[in-house]
Design an enzyme around this catalytic site. Sequence first.
Site, PDB file in Angstrom:
ATOM      1  N   CYS A  73      -8.356  -0.034  -4.997  1.00  0.00           N
ATOM      2  CA  CYS A  73      -9.331   0.930  -4.494  1.00  0.00           C
ATOM      3  C   CYS A  73     -10.093   1.548  -5.662  1.00  0.00           C
ATOM      4  CB  CYS A  73      -8.616   2.043  -3.728  1.00  0.00           C
ATOM      5  SG  CYS A  73      -7.766   1.479  -2.241  1.00  0.00           S
ATOM      6  N   GLU A  75     -10.469   4.635  -6.378  1.00  0.00           N
ATOM      7  CA  GLU A  75      -9.717   5.717  -6.995  1.00  0.00           C
ATOM      8  C   GLU A  75      -8.758   5.194  -8.057  1.00  0.00           C
ATOM      9  OE1 GLU A  75     -10.250   7.012  -2.604  1.00  0.00           O
ATOM     10  OE2 GLU A  75     -10.034   5.152  -3.732  1.00  0.00           O
ATOM     11  N   ARG A 101     -21.802   5.381   4.228  1.00  0.00           N
ATOM     12  CA  ARG A 101     -20.606   5.891   4.906  1.00  0.00           C
ATOM     13  C   ARG A 101     -20.235   7.287   4.431  1.00  0.00           C
ATOM     14  NH1 ARG A 101     -16.012   1.944   4.056  1.00  0.00           N
ATOM     15  NH2 ARG A 101     -17.188   1.281   2.240  1.00  0.00           N
ATOM     16  N   CYS A 107      -6.966   6.481   0.754  1.00  0.00           N
ATOM     17  CA  CYS A 107      -5.978   5.829   1.619  1.00  0.00           C
ATOM     18  C   CYS A 107      -4.581   6.341   1.248  1.00  0.00           C
ATOM     19  CB  CYS A 107      -6.053   4.309   1.465  1.00  0.00           C
ATOM     20  SG  CYS A 107      -5.436   3.682  -0.121  1.00  0.00           S
ATOM     21  N   CYS A 110      -3.404   5.420  -2.352  1.00  0.00           N
ATOM     22  CA  CYS A 110      -4.107   6.207  -3.365  1.00  0.00           C
ATOM     23  C   CYS A 110      -3.631   7.651  -3.370  1.00  0.00           C
ATOM     24  CB  CYS A 110      -5.613   6.144  -3.145  1.00  0.00           C
ATOM     25  SG  CYS A 110      -6.309   4.540  -3.576  1.00  0.00           S
ATOM     26  N   TYR A 144       6.966  12.361  -1.027  1.00  0.00           N
ATOM     27  CA  TYR A 144       7.877  11.927  -2.070  1.00  0.00           C
ATOM     28  C   TYR A 144       7.135  12.072  -3.383  1.00  0.00           C
ATOM     29  CZ  TYR A 144      10.614   8.704  -4.924  1.00  0.00           C
ATOM     30  OH  TYR A 144      11.383   8.141  -5.906  1.00  0.00           O
ATOM     31  N   TRP A 146       7.394  11.120  -7.135  1.00  0.00           N
ATOM     32  CA  TRP A 146       8.128  10.196  -7.983  1.00  0.00           C
ATOM     33  C   TRP A 146       8.817  10.906  -9.140  1.00  0.00           C
ATOM     34  CZ3 TRP A 146       7.382   8.375 -13.064  1.00  0.00           C
ATOM     35  CH2 TRP A 146       8.116   7.232 -13.389  1.00  0.00           C
TER      36      TRP A 146
END
Length: 167
Positions: A73, A75, A101, A107, A110, A144, A146
């Site tokens: 993507c 990003e 758009r 998403c 990302c 979550y 990391w």
Amino acid sequence: MHEQGPFLKASGRRSTGPHAATEGATAPAKKQRKPHAITRCRGDNHTMAAAARVQGGRNVTAVNAYHFTGGPCAELVLLGTAAAQGAYELDTIVAVGDRDRGVVPPCGRCRQVLLDYFPSLQVIVGAGERLRTVSITDLLPESYVWADHQLDTGEAEPLGAGRPRET
């Protein structure tokens, strides 16, 4: 809505109103999307552009690399582009889609990566009069993280350390 301070508009004028962050961050993305995507990005290989403001006010831009196997993507390409330019502290990010758009939210993948790299990152979302800046944590509640699950071992060991060598 979270105001991010003054952004430099595409016109070069400073803006400090409630939509200053959106105007400033979307201007580079729109500029990247239209001239770059149309004149240099051929076909449907680059359908999204992203722009981020780096601490200090500089903007970094990137486009996605669309591929049916799941290319990165915009990003994520932007994270690599920023790192290659020595920009490691992002304040605000926005993604804009081709074919008018407008602003497109990140998403799920990302969102997770952005949270892991920049937990205090602001993300521009919404459309038209509903454009607003929200925290990445607002886009991924109960997430979550990391870094919260990594052992604090002090010095990092090189990859393969402690494993027997194959002979």
